[in-house]
Design an enzyme around this catalytic site. Sequence first.
Site, PDB file in Angstrom:
ATOM      1  N   ALA A 142     -19.097   2.110  -2.892  1.00 27.70           N
ATOM      2  CA  ALA A 142     -20.256   2.870  -2.247  1.00 27.70           C
ATOM      3  C   ALA A 142     -19.629   4.199  -2.437  1.00 27.70           C
ATOM      4  CB  ALA A 142     -20.353   2.380  -0.704  1.00 27.70           C
ATOM      5  N   THR A 143     -20.587   5.114  -2.477  1.00 28.19           N
ATOM      6  CA  THR A 143     -20.004   6.394  -2.728  1.00 28.19           C
ATOM      7  C   THR A 143     -20.371   7.562  -1.894  1.00 28.19           C
ATOM      8  OG1 THR A 143     -21.889   6.468  -4.221  1.00 28.19           O
ATOM      9  CG2 THR A 143     -19.693   6.393  -5.038  1.00 28.19           C
TER      10      THR A 143
END
Lengths: 237, 292
Positions: free
Chosen positions: B59-60
Site C-alpha cells: 500500500a502506498t
Amino acid sequence: MSVPFYVSPEQLMKDKADYARKGIARGRAVVVVAFAGGIVFASENPSRALHKISEIYDRVAFAAVGKYNEFENLRVAGVRYADVRGYSYDRSDVTARGLANAYAQTLGAIFTTESKPYEVEIVVAEVGTRPEADQIYRLTYDGSVADEHGYVAMGGSAEQIAAKLGERWHAGLSLAEALQLAVEALGSDAAAEAAGQGPRPIAADQLEVAVLDRARERRTFRRLTGPTLAGLLAPQG
Amino acid sequence: MNHTSDQSGRLPAAFLRPGSSSFTDFVREYSPQLLPAGRALPAGALPGGGPGNGEAPHATTIVALVFADGVVMAGDRRATAGPMIAQRDIKKVFQTDEHSCAGIAGVAGLAVEMIRLFQVELEHFEKLEGTLMSFEGKANRLSTMIRGNLGMAMQGLAVVPLFAGYDLDAGRGRIVGYDVTGGRSEERDHHTVGSGSIFARGALKKLYRPGMDEAETVRVAVEALWDAADDDSATGGPDLLRKIWPVVAVVTAAGFRQVPDAELEPVVEAVVAGRRGNPGGNPGITTTGGEA
C-alpha cells in the site's frame, strides 16, 4: 489430634449463600432498564473514578454490586475475554451470552470450591439491532444466571426497587423516561421507606449513568454526565 | 489454541490475575501465537509465482496535514503487487480511537494487522483504566509495534505507519512519523509516507498554509494525492469510472470523522477540473472550490 466438625454440605452452602447475600445487600443498588433506543444503567455512586458500570465491548456492558475488588476482578477478566476473542475471531463474535456463561462458570467454581464466595451480583447486557434482540443476563454469587426482560435491580433494597420498576416499565420507553424511572426507583429504597415520604430525590452529580446506544456505530457504550444527564433528568414540560 | 476458556468453561486464571493494562502484554503472556511478533520467522524471501511474481501487496501514499481545528489524513486506494494492481479500493487510513487515526504504507497484510492490534491496544487500555491514553502514549505504543516487526522488515516486509490525532491535553492536531526501526518524530505542519510521498510532499510544500479551515485542508490533501498518483505508478488517482475516492479522515476535538463519499465527490471533481489542460495544477487554487 482433633476431629474436624462435621458440617453437612447443605448447611455449608446455605451459610455461604447467606454470607454473600448479606454482603451484597449492604451496598447501593444498580438498575438496568431497557428502552426503545438501547439499555440504560444507573446507580447512586458519587465516585467519578470507581465505576459500577463499565464498557466490555462494542455492544456489551457490565454492571455490578457488592465487593469492589471482586467485581473489578471479574470486569477486567471480561474485558480481556472480549478483546482476545474479538481480536482472534471477529468483533461480531463477542456476545453477552458467551461472557455470561464464562462468568457463570467462574462464579460457580468459586462458590463451591473456595471457602469465601464472591459477594457480587452482576449484569451483562448486550444491545441488539432491534429492541427484541436486547439481552440482559443477571448473575448471582453462586453462578446462577437469569435471562431478564426489560429491567433489573440488584444490590441494597433490590426488591423494593424492582417492584417500582415493575409497576411502571413498559416496552418502548424513551431514554429520558427510562432514566427518570430508573432514578425514581433507585430513590424508592429502604431509606425512603423508613422516612415514609415517597422516593427520595437523587441529584445528578450523585449518579453514575451509562447507556448502550443502539443507534451508534461500533462502540455503543457512552457515559452520561454533566449537562447531558441533568437535561435528561429534568421534567419534560 | 486455548484462548477462550479452559475445559470447565471458567475464565482462565490468567484473565483474573492482576496485571498490565496493555492488551499486547497480556496476549504475549497468555497466547503469544496471536501476536504478529509471536510467530517464528522462516528464513528467505517470499515464494515467487503468480501475478506480480508473488510479491505481497504493498500500500502506498498517505498524507497528513495539521489545520486550525485538528488534523486531516488522506490515503489513495491502490495496492500493488510488483507491477500489478492488487486492489483498487484498499483502505489505508483507519480510525484508531475516538481522537486518532493511522495511515499505513508498506506490506498491506502486515500493516492492516498491526493497525488492528493497535486499535485493540488503545481500546483495551481505555476500558481497563477508565481513562483515555495520552497522545504521547499512543504514539509510543505504535513505535513499539513497529520495532516488533523489525525482523520481518529485514526480510523485505516493512511497515511504516503515519499517526495523527487531536491531542486533548495540548488542544491541537498532531502528526507523528516513523521510520522502519520504530523511531518516531513529530512533524510540524504536514507529513507524507509511502512510495509517492516525495511527490505529495512537494505538492504540500506549495499548497499548505498554516491555519487553513477543514474544507481547504481536505482539498489540499486531495491535490497532493493527485500529484503523487501523477508521478508514482504505485499510487492510485481518484477512480472516476468506478467512483472510488481517497479515504479522507478528519480528527478534531469533537472526534474522528471519515469524510463521506458524497462530500468528497465534488472536491475530487473540482481537483480534476482544475487539472484539465493544466496537469501541474495551480498553486493558488486552495481558497475556493473545496466546499461541498
